[in-house]
Each structure stands twice: as structure tokens, then as C-alpha cells.
Motif scaffolding. Structure first.
Motif, PDB file in Angstrom:
ATOM      1  N   THR A   1     101.372  15.895 -57.658  1.00 56.38           N
ATOM      2  CA  THR A   1     101.536  15.504 -59.066  1.00 56.38           C
ATOM      3  C   THR A   1     102.128  16.644 -59.885  1.00 56.38           C
ATOM      4  N   LEU A   2     101.648  17.859 -59.673  1.00 53.47           N
ATOM      5  CA  LEU A   2     102.200  19.012 -60.387  1.00 53.47           C
ATOM      6  C   LEU A   2     103.675  19.210 -60.055  1.00 53.47           C
ATOM      7  N   PHE A   3     104.036  19.003 -58.797  1.00 49.40           N
ATOM      8  CA  PHE A   3     105.438  19.093 -58.383  1.00 49.40           C
ATOM      9  C   PHE A   3     106.273  18.044 -59.117  1.00 49.40           C
ATOM     10  N   ALA A   4     105.791  16.800 -59.153  1.00 45.64           N
ATOM     11  CA  ALA A   4     106.522  15.720 -59.817  1.00 45.64           C
ATOM     12  C   ALA A   4     106.704  16.005 -61.311  1.00 45.64           C
ATOM     13  N   LEU A   5     105.675  16.545 -61.944  1.00 40.29           N
ATOM     14  CA  LEU A   5     105.768  16.876 -63.367  1.00 40.29           C
ATOM     15  C   LEU A   5     106.762  18.012 -63.605  1.00 40.29           C
ATOM     16  N   ASP A   6     106.735  19.013 -62.727  1.00 39.61           N
ATOM     17  CA  ASP A   6     107.672  20.138 -62.843  1.00 39.61           C
ATOM     18  C   ASP A   6     109.111  19.664 -62.741  1.00 39.61           C
ATOM     19  N   ARG A   7     109.368  18.678 -61.870  1.00 44.33           N
ATOM     20  CA  ARG A   7     110.724  18.168 -61.674  1.00 44.33           C
ATOM     21  C   ARG A   7     111.050  17.032 -62.640  1.00 44.33           C
ATOM     22  N   LYS A   8     110.072  16.712 -63.523  1.00 44.34           N
ATOM     23  CA  LYS A   8     110.259  15.660 -64.533  1.00 44.34           C
ATOM     24  C   LYS A   8     110.553  14.297 -63.888  1.00 44.34           C
ATOM     25  N   TRP A   9     109.861  14.032 -62.804  1.00 38.44           N
ATOM     26  CA  TRP A   9     110.007  12.748 -62.126  1.00 38.44           C
ATOM     27  C   TRP A   9     109.207  11.664 -62.855  1.00 38.44           C
ATOM     28  N   LYS A  10     109.707  10.447 -62.769  1.00 47.00           N
ATOM     29  CA  LYS A  10     108.959   9.288 -63.248  1.00 47.00           C
ATOM     30  C   LYS A  10     107.755   9.081 -62.328  1.00 47.00           C
ATOM     31  N   ILE A  11     106.589   8.800 -62.909  1.00 51.06           N
ATOM     32  CA  ILE A  11     105.389   8.499 -62.117  1.00 51.06           C
ATOM     33  C   ILE A  11     104.958   7.075 -62.458  1.00 51.06           C
ATOM     34  N   SER A  12     105.141   6.168 -61.514  1.00 47.16           N
ATOM     35  CA  SER A  12     104.777   4.769 -61.723  1.00 47.16           C
ATOM     36  C   SER A  12     103.275   4.575 -61.551  1.00 47.16           C
ATOM     37  N   GLN A  13     102.784   3.425 -61.962  1.00 46.70           N
ATOM     38  CA  GLN A  13     101.355   3.142 -61.819  1.00 46.70           C
ATOM     39  C   GLN A  13     100.930   3.126 -60.358  1.00 46.70           C
ATOM     40  N   ILE A  14     101.774   2.577 -59.487  1.00 48.36           N
ATOM     41  CA  ILE A  14     101.378   2.491 -58.073  1.00 48.36           C
ATOM     42  C   ILE A  14     101.324   3.878 -57.433  1.00 48.36           C
ATOM     43  N   ALA A  15     102.236   4.762 -57.829  1.00 43.02           N
ATOM     44  CA  ALA A  15     102.171   6.146 -57.343  1.00 43.02           C
ATOM     45  C   ALA A  15     100.929   6.828 -57.902  1.00 43.02           C
ATOM     46  N   ALA A  16     100.697   6.649 -59.199  1.00 41.34           N
ATOM     47  CA  ALA A  16      99.553   7.282 -59.863  1.00 41.34           C
ATOM     48  C   ALA A  16      98.233   6.800 -59.276  1.00 41.34           C
ATOM     49  N   ARG A  17      98.168   5.521 -58.945  1.00 42.64           N
ATOM     50  CA  ARG A  17      96.939   4.952 -58.408  1.00 42.64           C
ATOM     51  C   ARG A  17      96.547   5.628 -57.086  1.00 42.64           C
ATOM     52  N   ASN A  18      97.510   5.809 -56.226  1.00 41.25           N
ATOM     53  CA  ASN A  18      97.237   6.450 -54.940  1.00 41.25           C
ATOM     54  C   ASN A  18      96.933   7.934 -55.095  1.00 41.25           C
ATOM     55  N   LEU A  19      97.652   8.611 -55.978  1.00 46.06           N
ATOM     56  CA  LEU A  19      97.401  10.031 -56.214  1.00 46.06           C
ATOM     57  C   LEU A  19      96.018  10.251 -56.830  1.00 46.06           C
ATOM     58  N   TYR A  20      95.613   9.338 -57.720  1.00 42.14           N
ATOM     59  CA  TYR A  20      94.291   9.461 -58.345  1.00 42.14           C
ATOM     60  C   TYR A  20      93.182   9.271 -57.304  1.00 42.14           C
ATOM     61  N   LYS A  21      93.402   8.372 -56.354  1.00 42.07           N
ATOM     62  CA  LYS A  21      92.406   8.170 -55.295  1.00 42.07           C
ATOM     63  C   LYS A  21      92.167   9.464 -54.518  1.00 42.07           C
ATOM     64  N   GLY A  22      93.262  10.142 -54.159  1.00 36.40           N
ATOM     65  CA  GLY A  22      93.116  11.394 -53.427  1.00 36.40           C
ATOM     66  C   GLY A  22      92.456  12.477 -54.256  1.00 36.40           C
ATOM     67  N   LEU A  23      92.771  12.494 -55.551  1.00 37.79           N
ATOM     68  CA  LEU A  23      92.221  13.508 -56.451  1.00 37.79           C
ATOM     69  C   LEU A  23      90.708  13.372 -56.578  1.00 37.79           C
ATOM     70  N   ILE A  24      90.226  12.140 -56.754  1.00 36.89           N
ATOM     71  CA  ILE A  24      88.785  11.984 -56.980  1.00 36.89           C
ATOM     72  C   ILE A  24      87.984  12.089 -55.685  1.00 36.89           C
ATOM     73  N   THR A  25      88.570  11.708 -54.557  1.00 37.22           N
ATOM     74  CA  THR A  25      87.810  11.808 -53.309  1.00 37.22           C
ATOM     75  C   THR A  25      87.700  13.250 -52.828  1.00 37.22           C
ATOM     76  N   ASP A  26      88.784  14.019 -52.927  1.00 34.28           N
ATOM     77  CA  ASP A  26      88.715  15.410 -52.462  1.00 34.28           C
ATOM     78  C   ASP A  26      87.929  16.297 -53.419  1.00 34.28           C
ATOM     79  N   SER A  27      87.797  15.891 -54.661  1.00 31.64           N
ATOM     80  CA  SER A  27      86.986  16.663 -55.617  1.00 31.64           C
ATOM     81  C   SER A  27      85.570  16.110 -55.713  1.00 31.64           C
ATOM     82  N   ASN A  28      85.289  15.036 -54.931  1.00 34.37           N
ATOM     83  CA  ASN A  28      84.002  14.332 -55.011  1.00 34.37           C
ATOM     84  C   ASN A  28      83.702  13.951 -56.465  1.00 34.37           C
ATOM     85  N   ARG A  29      84.670  13.246 -57.052  1.00 34.29           N
ATOM     86  CA  ARG A  29      84.581  12.790 -58.444  1.00 34.29           C
ATOM     87  C   ARG A  29      84.388  13.955 -59.407  1.00 34.29           C
ATOM     88  N   PHE A  30      85.172  15.020 -59.146  1.00 31.35           N
ATOM     89  CA  PHE A  30      85.236  16.213 -60.000  1.00 31.35           C
ATOM     90  C   PHE A  30      83.958  17.046 -59.963  1.00 31.35           C
TER      91      PHE A  30
END
Length: 317
Positions: A130-159
Motif C-alpha cells: 500500500t505504501l508503494f502504491a501511494l508513493d507511485r500515486k496509483w489508483k487503489i480500487s475497493q477490491i484491491a483495498a479489501r484484500n490489502l486490509y485483510k492482510g493488514l489486520i490479520t498480520d497485526s492481529n487486529r492492530f
């Protein structure tokens, strides 16, 4: 960031792109793979992209099998959430033209990519992407965001894990702004069947507690008995989390059979660094959450001995 520019240029120039994750994938591996797939598709619609390795149950149609060797030889391979080349879940990896490694694990050996986008201070590979995509100013669709959010919350154990940072929350907020339904995501990931609840209770009641270390050894028979449509393999294996937040427990682990006859070891702690032990037993990972592999159950005493050393050394400080 120059490295980000180089990675983007390689993606733009690639004729074919293969995205591979680690063996026995968790949701950071799946989320990184699927998130990156959709990010590239969103921003470079004509790119031909192949997801390889074990598929997730929700996107079976996106995963490729038996790629033509001529395509592989012309492909850019992007590995996600994988610290070492041996764990990349792609049998044809040695034939690709170039490799980009995107990861967040501690590097204990030389990086294997032609380009290595590795941020060890991030909680998840999905955060790196996600940080890479933001740095490159890429569009982030809901379907991309949904999958990235899943990885974020599972590896952080819900932060809740210590590696959670202000950057993690910034990434979470950015993904939320795409309009994803986080309640739906949490329900999909954490809603349990009664079969799953019974499995958790079975493991907790039959586990072994030894001087601050609790563990359970799952068998092939239990795999056959418990894993079904109401209890997926990932849920069966994630039972290791049932030992968290028990006052008497300092380190916990689940030992489970693998298809090749060896045994996987899921290691967790809320205080003591266990990654060094994982490295000694054919694994790796993070300070408080790691994985290892043993050839047979006779190696359990050796693991316990190493873990007890860590606890004893920590309590002497």
C-alpha cells in the motif's frame, strides 16, 4: 524513492507478470498477492498477470496452474510476504527473467530479488504494498483495498501486535477511504462455525503446559476428522491463537502435520523473541510470531529446550 521508481518501471516494462507468495499462506500472503494483482490491473489494464501457488477459497478463478514454460521465461516474478527463495510457492521460479521481492520479514540471508522492496519495520506485506502504491500515486480500487486490509489486520492481529505503528494506522485509514466495508471483512475473517469453536476447545483442553510454554501436537487423524466445509484448514491451523492472553503462558506453539510428511510449527509470544528459534528449525518470521519446520516429533524436546533458554535469559535481565 528511487527503488520504488525502479520497481514501477519493471512492472511497466514486463511482458508477463507472475505473483507468488509463500507456502502454507496466511492472509497477509493472500492479501498481498490479490491486492497487488488488482493494483496492477487497475493501473495497467492491459498487463497479463498470473497468480500462482495455493489458491484462496474466494477467488479460485484467478489462480493459474501449469504455466507454459515459454511464458515463464519471459516473465517478471514478484514474490510477496516471503523471506527466502525456498519458501516461494512456485515450482518454476528458477526460469523467470527477473525477480522483484516485496516483503516485511527480517532478512537473515541475502535478498534473492533483482530488486528487493523490503521494509522490516512494517507489520504486514500488505502495508509495504500500500505504501508503494501511494508513493507511485496509483489508483487503489475497493477490491484491491479489501484484500490489502485483510492482510493488514490479520498480520497485526487486529492492530494488537507490537509492530503496529502510526504507518499501519495511516495505511488502514487510506484503505478505509476507498469505501470498503470493514464490518463485512471482519465477519468474513473471524466469524467461526460451531465446529471451529469445538476444535479450539479440544486443543485447549488437551494441550501441554510446561514452565510457561504451552503447546499442542495435532495429528493427521485429527486433520481428517476435523477439517471439512465447516472448518477450513487455515482455521484449523490458526487454533494456535487460542493460547494468547493466558496469564501463565509466555510462549505458545502448534505443531501440525504437513503433506510432505514433515511437521509445521507455529510459534507465538507476547514478550519473548522467538524468531531466532524458528531460524534454527528451518523457519523464520517475526520477533513474536514465527514459523518453523521439523522432520519428526522427536525434535520437539529440542525446540522446547531452546524456548526455555529464551524465557530463562529474559527473566535474568
Amino acid at each position: 524513492m528511487i527503488l520504488n521508481e525502479q520497481v514501477e518501471l519493471e512492472i511497466k516494462d514486463a511482458k508477463y507478470i507472475i505473483i507468488a507468495k509463500h507456502q502454507s499462506p496466511d492472509w497477509d500472503a493472500f492479501g498481498s498477492s490479490l491486492g497487488l494483482y488488482h493494483l496492477i490491473k487497475d493501473n495497467f489494464p492491459n498487463k497479463e498477470i498470473f497468480l500462482v501457488g495455493e489458491p484462496d477459497e474466494y477467488n479460485l478463478d484467478l489462480w493459474s496452474k501449469n504455466l507454459d514454460i515459454n511464458i515463464v521465461k519471459e516473465s517478471l516474478l514478484i514474490t510477496v510476504d516471503t523471506a527466502n527463495i525456498e519458501r516461494v510457492d512456485f515450482d518454476q521460479k528458477k526460469y523467470v527473467s527477473k525477480i522483484i521481492k516485496i516483503d516485511h520479514h527480517i532478512v537473515y540471508e541475502n535478498n534473492f530479488g533483482n530488486y528487493n522492496l523490503v521494509l522490516e519495520n512494517t507489520i504486514a506485506c500488505c502495508e509495504v504494498i500500500t505504501l508503494f502504491a501511494l508513493d507511485r500515486k496509483w489508483k487503489i480500487s475497493q477490491i484491491a483495498a479489501r484484500n490489502l486490509y485483510k492482510g493488514l489486520i490479520t498480520d497485526s492481529n487486529r492492530f494488537m501486535y507490537e509492530g503496529t505503528s502510526s504507518s499501519t494506522f495511516f495505511v488502514a485509514a487510506t484503505l478505509k477511504e476507498t469505501g470498503i466495508n470493514i464490518q463485512e471483512i471482519y465477519s468474513e475473517l473471524y466469524m467461526r462455525s460451531f465446529q471451529c469453536a469445538k476444535w479450539n476447545a479440544h486443543v485447549l483442553l488437551n494441550s501441554i503446559l510446561s514452565n510457561g510454554i504451552i503447546y499442542y501436537v495435532a495429528t493427521n487423524d485429527e486433520h481428517l476428522e476435523w477439517v471439512n466445509d465447516d472448518l477450513k484448514f487455515e482455521q484449523w491451523k490458526s487454533v494456535v491463537d487460542v493460547f494468547n492472553n493466558i496469564k501463565e503462558v509466555k510462549i505458545w506453539m502448534l505443531i501440525y502435520p504437513k503433506d510432505d510428511g514433515t511437521f509445521g510449527v507455529s510459534l507465538r509470544s507476547n514478550k519473548y523473541s522467538i524468531v531466532e528459534v524458528a531460524n534454527k528449525f528451518n523457519g523464520g518470521g517475526h520477533r513474536l510470531a514465527s514459523g518453523a519446520k521439523i522432520k519428526n516429533l522427536d525434535e520437539i524436546p529440542a525446540i522446547l529446550n531452546e524456548l526455555h533458554k529464551i524465557i530463562n535469559e529474559g527473566e535474568r535481565k
